[in-house]
Structures are given as C-alpha cells and as structure tokens.
Design a protein around this motif. Sequence first.
Motif, mmCIF file in Angstrom:
data_model
loop_
_atom_site.group_PDB
_atom_site.id
_atom_site.type_symbol
_atom_site.label_atom_id
_atom_site.label_comp_id
_atom_site.label_asym_id
_atom_site.label_seq_id
_atom_site.Cartn_x
_atom_site.Cartn_y
_atom_site.Cartn_z
ATOM 1 N N LEU A 112 12.583 -76.326 18.675
ATOM 2 C CA LEU A 112 12.393 -75.385 19.768
ATOM 3 C C LEU A 112 11.943 -74.053 19.180
ATOM 4 N N VAL A 113 10.787 -73.566 19.636
ATOM 5 C CA VAL A 113 10.209 -72.325 19.123
ATOM 6 C C VAL A 113 10.120 -71.325 20.264
ATOM 7 N N GLY A 114 10.686 -70.136 20.072
ATOM 8 C CA GLY A 114 10.623 -69.115 21.102
ATOM 9 C C GLY A 114 10.137 -67.793 20.548
ATOM 10 N N HIS A 115 9.186 -67.181 21.239
ATOM 11 C CA HIS A 115 8.692 -65.856 20.851
ATOM 12 C C HIS A 115 9.172 -64.808 21.848
ATOM 13 N N SER A 116 9.662 -63.687 21.335
ATOM 14 C CA SER A 116 10.059 -62.552 22.156
ATOM 15 C C SER A 116 11.109 -62.979 23.184
ATOM 16 N N VAL A 117 10.844 -62.774 24.484
ATOM 17 C CA VAL A 117 11.831 -63.214 25.473
ATOM 18 C C VAL A 117 11.965 -64.736 25.453
ATOM 19 N N GLY A 118 10.925 -65.437 24.999
ATOM 20 C CA GLY A 118 11.051 -66.883 24.808
ATOM 21 C C GLY A 118 12.102 -67.226 23.767
ATOM 22 N N GLY A 119 12.274 -66.347 22.771
ATOM 23 C CA GLY A 119 13.356 -66.535 21.799
ATOM 24 C C GLY A 119 14.713 -66.345 22.439
ATOM 25 N N ALA A 120 14.812 -65.372 23.350
ATOM 26 C CA ALA A 120 16.067 -65.175 24.078
ATOM 27 C C ALA A 120 16.377 -66.380 24.951
ATOM 28 N N VAL A 121 15.356 -66.926 25.621
ATOM 29 C CA VAL A 121 15.550 -68.114 26.447
ATOM 30 C C VAL A 121 15.976 -69.295 25.580
ATOM 31 N N ALA A 122 15.366 -69.431 24.405
ATOM 32 C CA ALA A 122 15.725 -70.527 23.500
ATOM 33 C C ALA A 122 17.176 -70.417 23.058
ATOM 34 N N LEU A 171 10.661 -66.306 16.839
ATOM 35 C CA LEU A 171 9.546 -65.474 16.404
ATOM 36 C C LEU A 171 9.602 -64.137 17.132
ATOM 37 N N GLY A 172 9.894 -63.073 16.410
ATOM 38 C CA GLY A 172 9.984 -61.765 17.060
ATOM 39 C C GLY A 172 10.887 -61.795 18.269
ATOM 40 N N ALA A 173 12.034 -62.427 18.145
ATOM 41 C CA ALA A 173 12.884 -62.731 19.300
ATOM 42 C C ALA A 173 13.477 -61.473 19.936
ATOM 43 N N ALA A 174 13.545 -61.489 21.265
ATOM 44 C CA ALA A 174 14.129 -60.398 22.051
ATOM 45 C C ALA A 174 15.643 -60.611 22.149
ATOM 46 N N ALA A 175 16.297 -60.541 21.014
ATOM 47 C CA ALA A 175 17.723 -60.836 20.940
ATOM 48 C C ALA A 175 18.274 -60.244 19.633
ATOM 49 N N PRO A 176 19.561 -59.960 19.561
ATOM 50 C CA PRO A 176 20.585 -60.161 20.598
ATOM 51 C C PRO A 176 20.570 -59.112 21.709
ATOM 52 N N SER A 177 19.874 -57.983 21.501
ATOM 53 C CA SER A 177 19.713 -56.997 22.567
ATOM 54 C C SER A 177 18.427 -56.232 22.313
ATOM 55 N N VAL A 178 17.552 -56.211 23.302
ATOM 56 C CA VAL A 178 16.298 -55.469 23.149
ATOM 57 C C VAL A 178 16.540 -53.971 23.140
ATOM 58 N N VAL A 179 17.498 -53.508 23.919
ATOM 59 C CA VAL A 179 17.728 -52.066 24.057
ATOM 60 C C VAL A 179 18.982 -51.646 23.303
ATOM 61 N N GLN A 180 19.054 -50.357 23.034
ATOM 62 C CA GLN A 180 20.213 -49.791 22.367
ATOM 63 C C GLN A 180 21.434 -49.849 23.280
#
Length: 269
Positions: free
Chosen positions: A94-104, A122-131
């Motif tokens: 399973l490969v996830g990029h950005s928010v796809g990484g969060a979904v994965a 790949l460049g995953a939006a996790a564990p938290s995108v924001v501060q």
Amino acid sequence: MGYYIHVEPDVRIYTEDINPRGKRTILFIHGWPANHNLFEYQFNELPGHGFRCIGVDLRGFGKSDKPWKKYSLNRMADDIYCVIRSLQLENITLVGHSVGGAVALRYMSRHCGYQVSKLALLGAAAPSVVQRPDFPHGLPIEEVNRLIEGTYQDRPKMLEEFGASFFHQKISRPFAEWFLNMGLEAAGWATAKVAKAFRDETLFSDLCEIHVPTLILHGIHDQVCLYPLATALHKGILRSKLVPFEHSGHGLMWEEKEKLNKELIKFIN
C-alpha cells in the motif's frame, strides 16, 4: 483497465488497474488535490518490472463520484477497504502520498492492515500536518486555512499557487498546467473538506498499530508536509525505514522519480 467500485449505495470509486497479471500488487493512494494520475511516472516504469499497479481516485477527486458529505479519514480508509475487498487483492504493498499517506495509515489501524504486507509513505500528511501544543513540527494552522478559504473564493488561483509550492525543482509551464488540471478535476467542496480533514485530524495513535515493514520517503525541501513529519513517523512506526530525498519537495514522485522507483522496487522485492 478502469473499474467503478461501489463503496456506498450511491458512491462509486474509480480504480485504474495497470498490468492486472503482474506478479505483485501495488495499490497507490494519491494526495491532495490530485488523483491517481499523480503516479504517472511510477505507472510508466513499475509494470515493466512485473508489478500490478492499481491507482485509486479518492472520493471527490478525479473520476470518482463526488458526494457532498463524508470526507473524514475514516470514510476514505473504508473506501480503500471496499476496493481491496471488491478486487480480492492479497499480499499487497500500500503506497500513500501526502493525504493518501494519512488515509493509508488510518486504513492500517482501522482495518488491521487487511491484505497489506508492506506499507510505503511518500511525503505523508501525518501524524499531524499542522502545529499543535505537543507537536510543533507542522505548518501554522493559518496556512491550511488559507488553502480552504482560497478553495471557496478562487480555486484555480489557489491551485496554481499551491502547485508552485509543491515542487522544489523548476517545472515547465506545460507540467504546471497538467498539475493544475488534475486539481480542477476534483469537486470544490471535496477539495475544501479533505483539507479540513487533514487540518483537524491526527494519526498519532495509529502509528503503534502498524505491524508491517514500512518505507518512509520524504523530500527534505517539502513545504507542504514538512520533513520533521517523516522523522516523527519513523520514530513512531516499528520496522520502518526512512529515506530522505535531497532534491525534492512534496513532489518526489516526479522530482526524483528514478530514485523513488528504485526504492519501491527494492523494498517490495
């Protein structure tokens, strides 16, 4: 070969299946605000190495249906589960990029990693995108709010400006237009609601639920999902390997496509 898979009675998810007879299966989940075509430069090469490559358009994006509601990480992870069940996939990467990484990641924790033997972020939006008070490594929340506001006020302009920050390397004008058009294929409301999801939701508790070998690839110049997110993922996921991409921003699947493809092939084999 393209499929429409019902994940709810009135919602279909578009899935592109490349080289269906490949010896090993890779399921790709794209990032915001694109679609499965974001992985064009992986689909150009990996099937030639015997891989079956499946690209999914998240709900609201690309050719998938665009319902008004239900854009949480849980719902999108459930959509991936429906795709895997419907196509009877087994032993997949399973490969996830950005928010796809969060979904994965949410899929792995919520569905106990069903039929996934390896995970690549790949460049995953996790564990938290924001501060956050206990996590100072993300973006200021105001930056994501500007994306959401721009979506509602002038989405083409927002997407054009976002594309400029997406890549570290210089891109051609035709390439920039190609990237812009991917974003424009999404519904505006889906674009905004998924941005709200990665602004408001976190995945800290999901990390300890990952029990498969995990490869983390991340551009050190990433201005969307900052590089410290990758180090936090590496620290939180057992059996993970972190590979920095020295010449990439958020678009490492194109900026260092040869390196990314080689790392995936080595990891899966």
